[in-house]
Design a protein around this motif. Sequence first.
Motif, PDB file in Angstrom:
ATOM      1  N   ALA A 588       8.824   4.934  -2.165  1.00 58.54           N
ATOM      2  CA  ALA A 588       8.141   4.047  -3.110  1.00 58.54           C
ATOM      3  C   ALA A 588       6.962   4.757  -3.766  1.00 58.54           C
ATOM      4  CB  ALA A 588       7.684   2.779  -2.391  1.00 58.54           C
ATOM      5  N   GLU A 589       6.200   5.497  -2.981  1.00 60.15           N
ATOM      6  CA  GLU A 589       5.056   6.204  -3.549  1.00 60.15           C
ATOM      7  C   GLU A 589       5.514   7.285  -4.526  1.00 60.15           C
ATOM      8  OE1 GLU A 589       1.133   7.041  -4.302  1.00 60.15           O
ATOM      9  OE2 GLU A 589       2.023   5.361  -3.191  1.00 60.15           O
ATOM     10  N   LEU A 591       8.272   7.200  -6.362  1.00 57.47           N
ATOM     11  CA  LEU A 591       8.716   6.535  -7.588  1.00 57.47           C
ATOM     12  C   LEU A 591       7.537   6.037  -8.414  1.00 57.47           C
ATOM     13  CD1 LEU A 591      11.796   4.526  -6.276  1.00 57.47           C
ATOM     14  CD2 LEU A 591      11.829   6.465  -7.844  1.00 57.47           C
ATOM     15  N   ARG A 592       6.516   5.532  -7.736  1.00 56.61           N
ATOM     16  CA  ARG A 592       5.335   5.063  -8.475  1.00 56.61           C
ATOM     17  C   ARG A 592       4.668   6.218  -9.220  1.00 56.61           C
ATOM     18  NH1 ARG A 592       4.423   1.123  -4.212  1.00 56.61           N
ATOM     19  NH2 ARG A 592       3.406   2.752  -2.977  1.00 56.61           N
ATOM     20  N   ARG A 593       4.551   7.337  -8.534  1.00 60.53           N
ATOM     21  CA  ARG A 593       3.923   8.493  -9.180  1.00 60.53           C
ATOM     22  C   ARG A 593       4.774   8.995 -10.346  1.00 60.53           C
ATOM     23  NH1 ARG A 593       0.133  11.607  -5.976  1.00 60.53           N
ATOM     24  NH2 ARG A 593      -0.607  10.350  -4.238  1.00 60.53           N
ATOM     25  N   GLN A 595       6.881   7.247 -12.159  1.00 66.38           N
ATOM     26  CA  GLN A 595       6.784   6.277 -13.242  1.00 66.38           C
ATOM     27  C   GLN A 595       5.448   6.393 -13.968  1.00 66.38           C
ATOM     28  OE1 GLN A 595       9.054   4.374 -14.393  1.00 66.38           O
ATOM     29  NE2 GLN A 595       7.870   3.091 -15.808  1.00 66.38           N
ATOM     30  N   PHE A 596       4.405   6.676 -13.202  1.00 63.35           N
ATOM     31  CA  PHE A 596       3.081   6.810 -13.803  1.00 63.35           C
ATOM     32  C   PHE A 596       3.017   8.041 -14.704  1.00 63.35           C
ATOM     33  CE2 PHE A 596      -1.628   7.219 -13.642  1.00 63.35           C
ATOM     34  CZ  PHE A 596      -1.930   5.933 -14.054  1.00 63.35           C
ATOM     35  N   GLU A 621       6.783  -5.240  -0.917  1.00 67.62           N
ATOM     36  CA  GLU A 621       6.318  -4.699  -2.198  1.00 67.62           C
ATOM     37  C   GLU A 621       6.991  -3.368  -2.495  1.00 67.62           C
ATOM     38  OE1 GLU A 621       2.127  -3.292  -4.313  1.00 67.62           O
ATOM     39  OE2 GLU A 621       2.110  -4.354  -2.393  1.00 67.62           O
ATOM     40  N   GLN A 622       7.165  -2.530  -1.477  1.00 66.83           N
ATOM     41  CA  GLN A 622       7.812  -1.230  -1.675  1.00 66.83           C
ATOM     42  C   GLN A 622       9.287  -1.397  -2.028  1.00 66.83           C
ATOM     43  OE1 GLN A 622       6.878   0.509   2.083  1.00 66.83           O
ATOM     44  NE2 GLN A 622       4.698   0.794   1.583  1.00 66.83           N
ATOM     45  N   THR A 625       9.485  -2.212  -5.557  1.00 64.63           N
ATOM     46  CA  THR A 625       9.243  -1.010  -6.358  1.00 64.63           C
ATOM     47  C   THR A 625      10.513  -0.202  -6.519  1.00 64.63           C
ATOM     48  OG1 THR A 625       6.949  -0.924  -5.583  1.00 64.63           O
ATOM     49  CG2 THR A 625       7.880   1.096  -6.496  1.00 64.63           C
ATOM     50  N   ASP A 628      12.749  -1.792  -9.018  1.00 68.34           N
ATOM     51  CA  ASP A 628      12.268  -1.684 -10.388  1.00 68.34           C
ATOM     52  C   ASP A 628      12.444  -0.285 -10.966  1.00 68.34           C
ATOM     53  OD1 ASP A 628      11.546  -4.333 -10.261  1.00 68.34           O
ATOM     54  OD2 ASP A 628       9.451  -3.917  -9.726  1.00 68.34           O
ATOM     55  N   TYR A 629      12.235   0.739 -10.149  1.00 67.24           N
ATOM     56  CA  TYR A 629      12.136   2.097 -10.689  1.00 67.24           C
ATOM     57  C   TYR A 629      13.259   3.029 -10.247  1.00 67.24           C
ATOM     58  CZ  TYR A 629       7.364   0.515 -11.632  1.00 67.24           C
ATOM     59  OH  TYR A 629       6.279  -0.186 -12.061  1.00 67.24           O
TER      60      TYR A 629
END
Length: 1534
Positions: A588-589, A591-593, A595-596, A621-622, A625, A628-629
């Motif tokens: 998850a972290e 993918l967040r990075r 996406q950012f 929440e993860q 994520t 979503d991504y």
Amino acid sequence: MESLSEVTDVMVILRQWEEEHSQFNYDPVPTLTRLAEIIEAETENYMKMDPDPFDERHPSRADPDCALGHILKVLFRKDNFMNKLVNDYLRDNYWARTGNPGKDSRKLTVAVCRLILDIMPGLETSAVFQPEMESTVLRLFSWAEKSSEPLQSYATGMLAAAMEVQDIAANFREQNSKLVPLMLQRLHKLQARAMEERQQVGIVQRPFAHLGSLGNDVDAKKPVTASCSSSSSLRSKKRSIEGRHKENGGFKHRSPLSSPPPVPVGSPPLSEPTLEAEASQVNGVVSSPGRTCGIKRFKELEDELLELSSVEGTNCSTPARDSAVMSPPPVSLLKHSPSSGINSIAGSTTSECSNSSWAEMESYVIGNIQIYPPTLATRQMLILRYLTPMGEYQEFLGHAFEHNALELILRYTNLKESKDSRLAFEALKYLAALLCHKKFSIEFINMKGLQTLLDVPRPSVAATGVSICLYYLAYCEDAMERVCQLPHHLISELVRYALWLLECSHDSGRCHATMFFGLSFQFRVILQAFDAEDGLRKLYNLISTLPILSVDDETILNDDEENAARQIVRHVCVAIKRYLEAHLCIKAESLRRSQFRDTCGQLESSSLPAKLKSSPEDVREQIQTLFDYMPFRSHWEAVEQLMRLGGITLLLQIIAFAYEWNSSGGRISAGSAETVRCALDALSICSVMPRVQLLLCDRVDLPDDAMTVGTNIILGAAEGEIVVDPEAQRAALNVIINCVCAPIHRVGGTVARFSATGSAKKKTSFKTSEELIQKVWESIRTNNGIMVLLQLMMIKTPITDADSIRALACRALAGLARSETVRQIISKLPLFTSGQLQLLMRDPILQDKRQEHVVFQKYALELLERVSGKTKPVGNELEVSLANMHRASVVAQTRIQFNDKQLYQLIHQHLLARGLTESAAVLHREANLPGPAWKCAPLTSNLPVLPFYRVNASSPVPARPRLTSYSPSTPTSHHRQSNSLSSSTPKSSLSLTAATTSASCSLFPSIASSTQPIRLNLASSRREKASMSGIGGAASRSLQKQTSWEAGSTLNSPLLKPSVGSAESRVTLDSIITEYLTNQHALCKNPVAPCPQFNLFEPHKCPDPNPKNSAPLNFTMRMQQRALSITGLDGLRLDRRMVHSRFCPVRTFRLTDEDGFFTCCEFLQPTDQYLMMGTHHGEVKMFNIHTGAEEATYQCHDSGVSNLATSRDGQLLLTSCPWQRPLSALWSIKFFEMKFPLPDEEYVEFSNLTEDRIIGTKGQIATIYDTATGKKLQTLSPSISNQYTKNRATFSPTDELVLSDGVLWDVNAGKEIHKLDKLNQTLSGVFHPNGLEVVCNTEVWDLRTFHLLRTVPVLDQCEVMFSPNGSVIYTVSLEQDSEEDLPFESSFKTLDAYDYSSIATIDVRRNIFDLTCNKYDTQIAIVENNGLLDNVQESSVRLYDVGRRREYEDEGDDEDDDEDMDHSDDASASSSASDNEQQDDAAAGEGGANNEEQGERENGGNRDDDYESLLSDSDDARLVSLSDSDEIEDILYI
């Protein structure tokens, strides 16, 4: 034979003691010494078998063949001897009490202590060292402190066992505080002495070490005869060890990876250690988690298994436990398991002696403890055993630091110096106890203690001790953070060591290593090292070969083995869950990075966190994520490797197996709930991947050739069927939510072809995520997911978890409602049609759970929006239903129009009432109003003087104005508007009141007589109350307009000045009138969009739908029109409704046998002159309807007859019974003989069209037989069963279809057509006579589209029977299984088969067991019993005329029921007809309007015409005269 001789010797010694111990001057020392020698020799042999060192069960349970266990059993059977040993011989004044005060009791004390120490493996410690035996414990303290050897060591060993009892440790806190430092000092001295002796003796480097001792003796002059045996006897012992074979002078254990390990004997569960006690602080003694050395128990082999429990405790340094696996480490562990390969011992010492003998290597691998004489190593072991339970207490931690206990322990664990694995094991147990404390754990890491642990050679007993130290170390997160800072090679070595323990050590070591990984996966470096060593495969292999998870293997395990295997499964499931959670955090972290970065954001240069611990909210929440991504075609190595290993299927099998584990042996397993919960949590994370969702839709193999679908297992867990645990239910719902609520269109485009099952033959291709989620929706729906989720939305228990379960179930149903098929089905359910969902949304189950209830409301509104297809309204969410939303939509589309002249007339009258005559005259002239303006004088003098508008600035939250209506007695009223608004409802309310004036003249003669003027009431609530005495009115509905205002602002007139800050929310006269008329239109029952101009002087009401050619509701009017050949629409249906609301009892049949009672009945066709009745004794009786006489009795079954069915020609009879074969049979009525039995069919009936076939039901399987020959023609077994509890297979009216267990079959092709969604647990359904519908409990399904047409709540749990012409439904409630309700009801219902509307409910005042109708629908017979099945006081079958009304009512139960209605006083039946029928009974001209809504004719055609044509063909119809009215007889003919 050798073990048998030892047991015989013990029996002889005990028999001799029984004969001599009562003699004067009898000396028991020789007897006790001889027993001790035998037990010590067998203990040594038992230890050479390398049992699990943490297994503290009775030796006979660990190894039923060992001689030690048999000897202990023989010894403990002698109660006299054991009582004498503990209560008399252990006292220091035994000789003085027996009359020999001069005799020294020291030898006796030494012999007693020695023997008690020997039999400790079979001794119930808590029974010996009871709190009331204070004097005995005090003597032990005295001997351990001051006595000489060997009594000092023996007393220390006995104290070690006594201190395992928590109460004793707390009671002797002061003595322990003195003895602990003394023992530590003594341990330092003994260790130094042992080092000196080793230096003097030296180490033999050649494999001739078996010729002498290794230097463990206290006195070098004394031979160690008890610990050293000849090589020949040693080889004979080694040959008896299972699973080993000789190789290169040593033994090598078969690898568990190459083949399944041999099933060991008796293993207690890891989570059920030996003492059940909670963490507590008793007299200042703090008990800390996990006892490393539990209480030893004695138990006979024949006795039941002991429930083992652990000593649990807490201290300030103990980590918080969030699950049962985080409980203190277990102490009583598992079966013995041969250690593997001693030829591969790590360490320089072993490598230098690769060809050394077993005698030299034994101390490194197994070790030994010599009780007599106690060696130097024995004395140290006994002291360590005493210090181990003391190490858990916080108050003794200071002594450990003061006397440098850590240095002592690290020296013992260095086997290069100590050369004794057993001594190192005892030291490691003491270390584990000290590692409970955070301060000590950190000191241990700083002193490089971890490196010392990793140097312990394996395999060895000491290596097993390392496992529990690692487990305790993982508890302390601060210590583990320091471990993660060590060099990479040390971390890798730590992981490799733990993985070795996972595969090759004792079962206790396996469990400790598994729990170590479960606690340490949250640290990133440990996780990386675990993956680098292919740890997931080794973790999976730990449970993949367990016999309890084998589908094909039928290995019989005892309770110990089964419990041990379950605990291993439990710990592995926890570890897999933690493993996946850690990888989820990383993914998850990442993918967040990513996406950012894609969105041109700026990222910090910091790396991923070193600690990967996530809360349940973080996990959810993860997962979102990832949805979503993460691209649809993305790879996730952790989950994919688990899939390749078969882990997903194995987790599903574990959940399915837990159903049996949960209640095996009549006990509820405490670990089953956690096992299921962790397995579901792991699946919840994995279900993010599309391939895992496909696997959940595939079949899963189970024992006994049973197969099911993965989603079915998940739904069973959500329903609470597998384990009754709210946490497990929530975990299962999370899996379902991840599957059904996933985005329909996910990132990534298409996916390539892949096999969902691993088979090359079965390929499944899903190019888009939309196809995948459609398959998931279909799988959930097919496996009755709608019913499960609906039931969970209604759940009320447990009260503390009901709100959260409801919220999750509603979320899952909202996601599932995105499927068009599901949306169509649930839109017809009472949850939406009857407003049940709104009732659930009002209040939470528990007021403290309002936060969860808010979540439920959120998803309930989302569900309403999806089902209705409309946006949810704002501010009125709880009043929404599908019908209300439809009406609101019609009202919103309506264009409001009104006559301006009428409005001017109202304003003109208002001006006159206020005395503004000039303004009124101007308005009259300019508006060209009818009539002169001066005829009506002002009415101001007759009214109280009230201001037109008033602002109450002092009231911050004024009351809301209400709409009031005018009373004719009130002369007039003044109106005003409140400008004060509540902050929660920013709307103004204007009230419109219809009023009339008491003036002698009227301005509008044309409307004065029919209506009253409408006035605007703009008064505040307080002013209204003040003037209520002069203004009469009744409350009406509120009229609110959206406004906004600022506190303290005042306006001269709300109609002249807009609200502050809102130009669009101006209140105008036109808007007031429009909203008033809109609200009137919204009150219409059937609003229509195209409305004509509204009349301001008359209330608005939209017309009710009523066809022009409909029949009158009044029966007399219908008869009059029929005489004139005028027949309206639905006239015949209304006649039938009236007829089937009246039932008159005409005859009662009773049994002559007082012990029996009737169970069922059936009319004998074609004449209907006879009534067949089944009894509780298996008899079928034939009664004449006209005479009431019993014609014949036939014995058909050995148990009660449950069902009767006659053929239309009256020649054949089918019977069924609940038990005792044959369950069903076909009989010839002419000679009443059995044509053929149907031994396994629980329910049978004839086909409908030709009756040439019989269909039988057994569970979920339907079988079709030939009526003439009894030959089996067809067997219909559904691929996916609905498992209705009362399934009854039935033919369609044309015999082309069969409905069985909710599945439709094509009889000719023998194939399944469609599976109807299961929405109840009991009834499978019946065909409607029209052949177009299926009635399944409350649901009505359309066979043409398989859509749910409607739900009929009155049919809930009722048996449905259609009248012969198919126009009326008779319903009788089924027998209830609930203990709260009565099993039977005393009333039956009739419904219109056209629109399923209720006709009447008839109460017969007795329990109804069965109901049947004759061929012409003129009579019904009901089995009426008083009492329940096991206690029936009175039984009868009562005959009723249909359509005949009773001449009088009688509230009591008549006894004289044997004659016709013309001669009897029987009035036991009471009919409570519906409102429609009561109106039909009214006299001509007095019948009220029927409010019944006309049903939609969804099947086409006029059923009344079909009904009339059907009965017109019956020329031989014979009717019973119901009354003197010829018209009613004509109705029944028609």
